[in-house]
Design an enzyme around this catalytic site. Structure first.
Site, PDB file in Angstrom:
ATOM      1  N   GLN A  81       0.854  -1.206   0.000  1.00  0.00           N
ATOM      2  CA  GLN A  81       0.000   0.000   0.000  1.00  0.00           C
ATOM      3  C   GLN A  81       0.876   1.237   0.000  1.00  0.00           C
ATOM      4  O   GLN A  81       0.378   2.353  -0.111  1.00  0.00           O
ATOM      5  CB  GLN A  81      -0.885   0.015   1.250  1.00  0.00           C
ATOM      6  CG  GLN A  81      -1.829  -1.164   1.332  1.00  0.00           C
ATOM      7  CD  GLN A  81      -2.410  -1.298   2.741  1.00  0.00           C
ATOM      8  OE1 GLN A  81      -3.437  -0.703   3.056  1.00  0.00           O
ATOM      9  NE2 GLN A  81      -1.751  -2.054   3.590  1.00  0.00           N
ATOM     10  N   ASN A  82       2.182   1.032   0.157  1.00  0.00           N
ATOM     11  CA  ASN A  82       3.091   2.173   0.278  1.00  0.00           C
ATOM     12  C   ASN A  82       3.399   2.774  -1.091  1.00  0.00           C
ATOM     13  O   ASN A  82       3.533   2.060  -2.080  1.00  0.00           O
ATOM     14  CB  ASN A  82       4.388   1.743   0.953  1.00  0.00           C
ATOM     15  CG  ASN A  82       4.133   1.223   2.357  1.00  0.00           C
ATOM     16  OD1 ASN A  82       3.055   1.463   2.915  1.00  0.00           O
ATOM     17  ND2 ASN A  82       5.085   0.522   2.921  1.00  0.00           N
TER      18      ASN A  82
ATOM     19  N   HIS B 118      -1.609   1.368  -4.250  1.00  0.00           N
ATOM     20  CA  HIS B 118      -2.017   2.766  -4.035  1.00  0.00           C
ATOM     21  C   HIS B 118      -1.168   3.754  -4.825  1.00  0.00           C
ATOM     22  O   HIS B 118      -1.161   4.945  -4.517  1.00  0.00           O
ATOM     23  CB  HIS B 118      -1.971   3.101  -2.536  1.00  0.00           C
ATOM     24  CG  HIS B 118      -3.043   2.402  -1.744  1.00  0.00           C
ATOM     25  ND1 HIS B 118      -3.017   2.291  -0.379  1.00  0.00           N
ATOM     26  CD2 HIS B 118      -4.179   1.766  -2.149  1.00  0.00           C
ATOM     27  CE1 HIS B 118      -4.098   1.633   0.031  1.00  0.00           C
ATOM     28  NE2 HIS B 118      -4.813   1.293  -1.030  1.00  0.00           N
TER      29      HIS B 118
ATOM     30  N   CYS C  97      -0.774  11.148 -16.449  1.00  0.00           N
ATOM     31  CA  CYS C  97      -1.504  12.045 -17.343  1.00  0.00           C
ATOM     32  C   CYS C  97      -2.989  12.026 -16.971  1.00  0.00           C
ATOM     33  O   CYS C  97      -3.590  10.963 -16.838  1.00  0.00           O
ATOM     34  CB  CYS C  97      -1.305  11.577 -18.792  1.00  0.00           C
ATOM     35  SG  CYS C  97      -2.388  12.422 -19.957  1.00  0.00           S
TER      36      CYS C  97
ATOM     37  N   SER D 263      -2.552  -1.184   9.376  1.00  0.00           N
ATOM     38  CA  SER D 263      -3.527  -1.068  10.456  1.00  0.00           C
ATOM     39  C   SER D 263      -4.830  -1.826  10.177  1.00  0.00           C
ATOM     40  O   SER D 263      -5.668  -1.939  11.073  1.00  0.00           O
ATOM     41  CB  SER D 263      -3.848   0.413  10.695  1.00  0.00           C
ATOM     42  OG  SER D 263      -4.379   0.979   9.504  1.00  0.00           O
TER      43      SER D 263
ATOM     44  N   ASN E 136       3.453  -6.883  13.133  1.00  0.00           N
ATOM     45  CA  ASN E 136       3.101  -5.483  13.383  1.00  0.00           C
ATOM     46  C   ASN E 136       3.661  -5.072  14.741  1.00  0.00           C
ATOM     47  O   ASN E 136       3.989  -5.924  15.562  1.00  0.00           O
ATOM     48  CB  ASN E 136       1.570  -5.330  13.356  1.00  0.00           C
ATOM     49  CG  ASN E 136       1.120  -3.900  13.130  1.00  0.00           C
ATOM     50  OD1 ASN E 136       1.608  -2.969  13.766  1.00  0.00           O
ATOM     51  ND2 ASN E 136       0.170  -3.709  12.225  1.00  0.00           N
TER      52      ASN E 136
ATOM     53  N   ALA F 132       9.190  -3.759  12.873  1.00  0.00           N
ATOM     54  CA  ALA F 132       9.346  -4.523  11.620  1.00  0.00           C
ATOM     55  C   ALA F 132      10.789  -4.983  11.413  1.00  0.00           C
ATOM     56  O   ALA F 132      11.023  -6.076  10.902  1.00  0.00           O
ATOM     57  CB  ALA F 132       8.889  -3.654  10.445  1.00  0.00           C
TER      58      ALA F 132
END
Ligand code: OAD
Length: 239
Positions: free
Chosen positions: A95-96, A113, A121, A182, A206, A224
């Protein structure tokens, strides 16, 4: 104990990059680098105040390229697992929007993401690598006449990227590992349930229990840089 293991799917979130000096989204009074998420990470925010949104992502892009920001032991451990795992595939979904997985040597990273070092564009949706700041006056190289460009980031309310490949990998996963996320943002927060329903053994790594912790078969809580290398070591011993 884990059943026969072939295919691994790893989902990473902001927690894996925290010890590299990049702030997580929800560990700072609900603010991301002093901004409410809805002011910088929605299409509505971009329409309302594009200058603020361009400025915000220009600052994140510059921060990512500071010398002090480097992949940490957890990113390197994931890369090692990808390189040394012989029994099947290791699919890395993140997701980073940083590039720390790539800098650690990971391959085929699925950035669901989007990516900070990229601009898109607004007309063709074509994304190109971009290290420099850009703004409302910047133009693409793919259209004639050239069109405006935007950060290549998936904002709230937009469709995450690579979902076909991710769903296929989850369906075929024997092990699903969530690192430093999370469990508050869907669809990623739903991946553990999807993988488990398809028979995967689910592992949560986590600092503390996530919102979806009860859906995992096992947990290892700690930074981590400690828990990810420990997990990788164990997997490779059992390989
Ligand atoms: P969050 O900020 O929601 O969560 C960060 C997670 O990392 C938490 O569960 C922390 O406990 C954990 N954590 C913090 N430091 C850690 C460390 N040193 N070691 C291990 N874990 C640690 O970040 P995400 O879950 O990634 O989306 O957020 C998901 C999405 O929400 C982001 O991709 C972003 C955001 O809004 C978009 O921008 C579309």
């Amino acid at each position: 104990m884990m059943r026969r293991m072939r295919n691994i799917v790893i989902l990473t979130g902001a927690g894996i990059s925290a010890e590299s000096g990049l702030k997580t989204f929800r560990d700072n009074d609900g603010l991301w680098e002093q901004h409410a998420i809805e002011d910088v990470a929605t299409p509505q925010a971009f329409a309302r105040d594009p200058a603020l949104v361009y400025r915000f992502y220009n600052a994140r892009r510059a921060q990512l390229q500071q010398q002090a920001v480097k992949p940490n032991l957890a990113h390197h451990a994931v890369a090692r697992l990808q390189k040394e795992w012989r029994q099947g595939t290791v699919t890395l979904v993140t997701q980073n929007v940083d590039d720390l997985h790539e800098r650690a040597g990971c391959s085929n990273v699925l950035h669901m993401h989007g990516e900070l070092l990229s601009q898109r564009c607004c007309r063709s949706n074509q994304a190109v690598y971009c290290k420099e700041p850009f703004d409302a006056t910047s133009r693409c190289q793919c259209c004639d006449p050239p069109s405006p460009v935007r950060p290549d980031i998936v904002w709230f309310g937009e469709m995450p990227m690579h979902m076909d490949r991710i769903e296929k990998a989850l369906y075929n996963a024997d092990v699903f590992v969530a690192i430093g996320t999370s469990g508050q943002v869907y669809p990623a927060a739903g991946f553990v349930a999807m993988a488990s329903q398809c028979g995967a053994h689910a592992v949560e790594l986590n600092l503390k229990a996530s919102d979806t912790n009860t859906l995992f078969d096992e947990h290892d809580y700690g930074p981590a840089t400690v828990v990810v290398p420990r997990f990788v070591e164990r997997m490779l011993k059992e390989n």
